[in-house]
Design an enzyme around this catalytic site. Structure first.
Site, mmCIF file in Angstrom:
data_model
loop_
_atom_site.group_PDB
_atom_site.id
_atom_site.type_symbol
_atom_site.label_atom_id
_atom_site.label_comp_id
_atom_site.label_asym_id
_atom_site.label_seq_id
_atom_site.Cartn_x
_atom_site.Cartn_y
_atom_site.Cartn_z
ATOM 1 N N GLY A 57 7.035 26.276 2.760
ATOM 2 C CA GLY A 57 6.175 25.134 2.994
ATOM 3 C C GLY A 57 4.723 25.537 3.196
ATOM 4 N N HIS A 65 4.638 3.264 -8.641
ATOM 5 C CA HIS A 65 3.948 3.216 -9.929
ATOM 6 C C HIS A 65 2.458 3.515 -9.846
ATOM 7 C CE1 HIS A 65 1.928 -0.625 -9.035
ATOM 8 N NE2 HIS A 65 2.996 -0.855 -8.299
ATOM 9 N N ALA A 87 3.508 12.321 11.062
ATOM 10 C CA ALA A 87 4.817 11.696 10.865
ATOM 11 C C ALA A 87 4.788 10.252 11.347
ATOM 12 C CB ALA A 87 5.880 12.487 11.619
#
Length: 213
Positions: free
Chosen positions: A72, A140, A188
């Site tokens: 990460g 999208h 978060a």
């Protein structure tokens, strides 16, 4: 196939390589030249290379020079990506069989990994070296930059832009038409309603910038 890294994320990518791609134990190796607490083999099955010299020797001996980034943090991913490309290695796109990727105008660049349950809609661009974790959604017309880390259960709604080297924390939501700058850390669970400048940390509901660096 070489997994760059040998701990948490690397073990999760192993699941995709071993099960989804049905690679043999002998064809999967790990690389870690910094940890001192690793066994000789992961799960007593998969060899670990612990130096760049060992990697070079491996690449000389085998035709397959493919690698995935099994660690990460965007800047570390970018650094190792460049080092392995300079060694002549080939970054691959790794997509779990249980991820859903749109069929129309989707561009995913080399070195990106998409894990189980992720959903990528149509008209989406994803840069190189990205990590899209479990059950995240990219809707999208969104554009994800290079070496972006998208944690589990993130939702990126339509027409968003995520800048290079940014990290989106678990469960955060980016509302439509929002631009996230480069080197941004989104906390978060945050809900981001408006654009976020480069080099900043944003947390909370609604999101507020608490640090610039």
């Amino acid at each position: 196939m070489l997994i760059v890294g040998a701990k948490g994320l690397a073990k999760e990518l192993l699941q995709v390589l071993s099960i989804d791609m049905n690679l043999s134990d002998e064809s999967i190796l790990f690389f870690d030249n910094v940890s001192h607490d690793l066994p000789e083999k992961i799960y007593n099955r998969f060899k670990i290379l612990n130096s760049f010299d060992a990697v070079e020797n491996y690449f000389k001996a085998y035709i397959d020079k493919s690698f995935v980034l099994g660690l990460g943090h965007p800047l570390r991913r970018e650094k190792l990506y460049k080092q392995f490309v300079e060694l002549g290695a080939n970054p691959i796109i790794l997509i779990s069989k249980s991820a859903e990727v749109g069929d129309f105008e989707v561009e995913i660049k080399e070195g990106t990994s998409i894990l189980a349950g992720a959903r990528i809609s149509n008209s989406v661009q994803i840069g190189k070296g990205c990590l899209i974790y479990y059950n995240s959604v990219v809707a999208h017309d969104s554009n994800i930059g290079d070496f972006v880390e998208i944690s589990p259960n993130v939702t990126i709604l339509g027409r968003c832009i995520i800048g290079n080297n940014s990290t989106l924390g678990a469960g955060c939501v980016i509302l439509p038409d929002v631009i996230i700058g480069e080197n941004v850390k989104v906390g978060a669970g945050a809900v981001i309603l408006k654009d976020v400048p480069d080099n900043s940390t944003i947390v909370g509901v609604p999101g507020r910038v608490i640090k610039s660096f």
